[in-house]
Design a protein around this motif. Structure first.
Motif, mmCIF file in Angstrom:
data_model
loop_
_atom_site.group_PDB
_atom_site.id
_atom_site.type_symbol
_atom_site.label_atom_id
_atom_site.label_comp_id
_atom_site.label_asym_id
_atom_site.label_seq_id
_atom_site.Cartn_x
_atom_site.Cartn_y
_atom_site.Cartn_z
ATOM 1 N N ILE A 123 60.267 -2.972 18.483
ATOM 2 C CA ILE A 123 60.027 -2.410 17.149
ATOM 3 C C ILE A 123 60.506 -3.375 16.049
ATOM 4 C CG2 ILE A 123 62.196 -1.054 17.341
ATOM 5 C CD1 ILE A 123 60.770 1.071 15.579
ATOM 6 N N GLY A 124 59.661 -3.607 15.066
ATOM 7 C CA GLY A 124 60.028 -4.414 13.907
ATOM 8 C C GLY A 124 60.084 -5.916 14.139
ATOM 9 N N GLY A 153 57.592 -7.970 14.459
ATOM 10 C CA GLY A 153 56.549 -8.719 13.741
ATOM 11 C C GLY A 153 55.189 -8.724 14.418
ATOM 12 N N LYS A 154 54.888 -7.685 15.197
ATOM 13 C CA LYS A 154 53.593 -7.636 15.894
ATOM 14 C C LYS A 154 52.414 -7.605 14.917
ATOM 15 C CE LYS A 154 54.753 -3.971 18.121
ATOM 16 N NZ LYS A 154 56.178 -3.968 17.777
ATOM 17 N N SER A 155 52.471 -6.670 13.963
ATOM 18 C CA SER A 155 51.321 -6.503 13.054
ATOM 19 C C SER A 155 51.093 -7.771 12.235
ATOM 20 C CB SER A 155 51.544 -5.328 12.099
ATOM 21 O OG SER A 155 51.886 -4.195 12.833
ATOM 22 N N THR A 156 52.186 -8.347 11.750
ATOM 23 C CA THR A 156 52.075 -9.576 10.945
ATOM 24 C C THR A 156 51.478 -10.704 11.786
ATOM 25 O OG1 THR A 156 54.058 -8.852 9.779
ATOM 26 C CG2 THR A 156 53.414 -11.160 9.489
ATOM 27 N N ARG A 173 64.921 -5.173 9.233
ATOM 28 C CA ARG A 173 63.509 -4.977 8.908
ATOM 29 C C ARG A 173 63.101 -3.515 9.068
ATOM 30 N NH1 ARG A 173 60.685 -9.894 12.276
ATOM 31 N NH2 ARG A 173 61.122 -11.564 10.801
ATOM 32 N N ARG A 189 62.250 -0.530 5.879
ATOM 33 C CA ARG A 189 60.989 0.188 5.657
ATOM 34 C C ARG A 189 61.225 1.625 5.218
ATOM 35 N NH1 ARG A 189 57.769 -2.011 10.801
ATOM 36 N NH2 ARG A 189 59.050 -0.498 11.868
ATOM 37 N N THR A 240 59.486 -15.048 14.949
ATOM 38 C CA THR A 240 58.975 -14.607 13.638
ATOM 39 C C THR A 240 60.053 -14.800 12.557
ATOM 40 O OG1 THR A 240 59.620 -12.302 14.014
ATOM 41 C CG2 THR A 240 57.401 -12.936 14.701
ATOM 42 N N THR A 251 59.853 -17.173 9.949
ATOM 43 C CA THR A 251 59.089 -17.219 8.698
ATOM 44 C C THR A 251 57.608 -17.044 9.059
ATOM 45 O OG1 THR A 251 58.623 -19.592 8.742
ATOM 46 C CG2 THR A 251 60.689 -18.912 7.675
ATOM 47 N N VAL A 252 56.817 -16.606 8.088
ATOM 48 C CA VAL A 252 55.389 -16.414 8.365
ATOM 49 C C VAL A 252 54.729 -17.773 8.618
ATOM 50 C CG1 VAL A 252 53.205 -15.566 7.434
ATOM 51 C CG2 VAL A 252 55.292 -14.247 7.085
#
Ligand SMILES: CC(C)(COP(=O)(O)OP(=O)(O)OC[C@H]1O[C@@H](n2cnc3c(N)ncnc32)[C@H](O)[C@@H]1O)[C@@H](O)C(=O)NCCC(=O)NCCS
Ligand SMILES: Nc1ncnc2c1ncn2[C@@H]1O[C@H](COP(=O)(O)OP(=O)(O)OP(=O)(O)O)[C@@H](O)[C@H]1O
Length: 197
Positions: free
Chosen positions: A11-12, A14-17, A138, A142, A173, A175-176
């Motif tokens: 959880i948190g 960075g999967k979606s990103t 993170r 939220r 993850t 940095t992007v």
């Protein structure tokens, strides 16, 4: 048939990103959490079964995630019963998506990829990771979960270190920009393999 990458991480992490970074490389994306949202929405395929099992969880024809979280917090067996309803529907949704996908690589964003056995259907797996303190910050930032709810979800998930051991690829993850570089390298390697196949 597309090359299937199972994307996971706790959880948190960075999967979606990270999934969006794969999309930018031309991969079709399927998101298990988004599938659950559709199943819970008005007219969704899980609504009736959830209403039967947990009458208080359905408001105005849709499953309320806040109500579910309260139920799960008060009843240690609830999450497992919810999973028994939801997971077969999620698997069917995933298979239908893969059957229709047209990109050379399809990325399946699945929080419980290893816990649920879905990894066996994948050609490769990607685990996203970050230090535990970053993860906690993170998720709590939220504002959707209390600390106790976060701990409960975390306790149901395979530890990050175990996920990393099983991964074909790991994406840090931090940095992007760095994650984007790692994703580009993974996609390049997979495409090279597909060209030579
Ligand atoms: C517990 C619920 C109500 C929390 O809803 P909320 O909107 O606050 O969070 P969201 O759905 O975005 O999930 C956030 C993260 O929690 C983790 N998580 C969710 N469900 C589970 C679970 N059953 N086991 C372990 N981790 C989970 C995942 O890392 C997920 O990415 C919701 O996740 C749910 O109904 N879960 C049961 C369905 C399920 O198993 N989903 C997981 C993907 S198939
Ligand atoms: N590479 C990255 N660099 C910096 N921050 C990131 C990176 N990836 C994700 N984040 C941040 O971490 C948080 C969680 O990211 P994201 O929603 O992608 O995680 P997730 O694993 O999909 O979460 P969940 O398991 O709860 O569904 C967000 O605030 C996001 O901006």
């Amino acid at each position: 048939m597309s090359f299937l990458i199972g994307l996971t991480g706790s959880i948190g992490m960075g999967k979606s990103t990270t999934a969006r970074l794969f999309a930018a490389e031309g991969c079709d994306i399927w998101d298990a959490d988004a599938a659950v949202h559709r199943l819970y929405d008005v007219g969704g395929l899980a609504v009736e079964s959830i209403a039967t099992a947990f009458p208080d969880a359905v408001h105005e024809g849709a499953v309320s995630r806040d109500a579910l979280k309260t139920i799960i917090s008060n009843d240690p067996t609830a999450l497992h019963r919810i999973e028994e309803i939801v997971h077969p529907l999620v698997t069917a949704d995933r298979r239908a998506f893969v059957a229709k996908a047209t990109s050379d690589i399809v990325v399946l964003d699945i929080p419980l990829l290893f816990e649920g056995g879905g990894a066996h259907d994948m050609d490769a797996t990607v685990v996203v990771t970050a230090p535990p303190a970053v993860q906690r910050e993170r998720v709590l930032a939220r504002g959707a979960m209390t600390e106790a709810q976060f701990e409960m979800i975390l306790s149901k998930q395979m530890p990050d270190a175990e996920k990393r051991k099983r991964a074909t690829y790991i994406v840090l993850t931090d940095t992007v920009e760095h994650a984007s570089e790692q994703v580009a390298a993974i996609v390049a390697e997979v495409r090279k393999g597909l060209e030579n196949a």
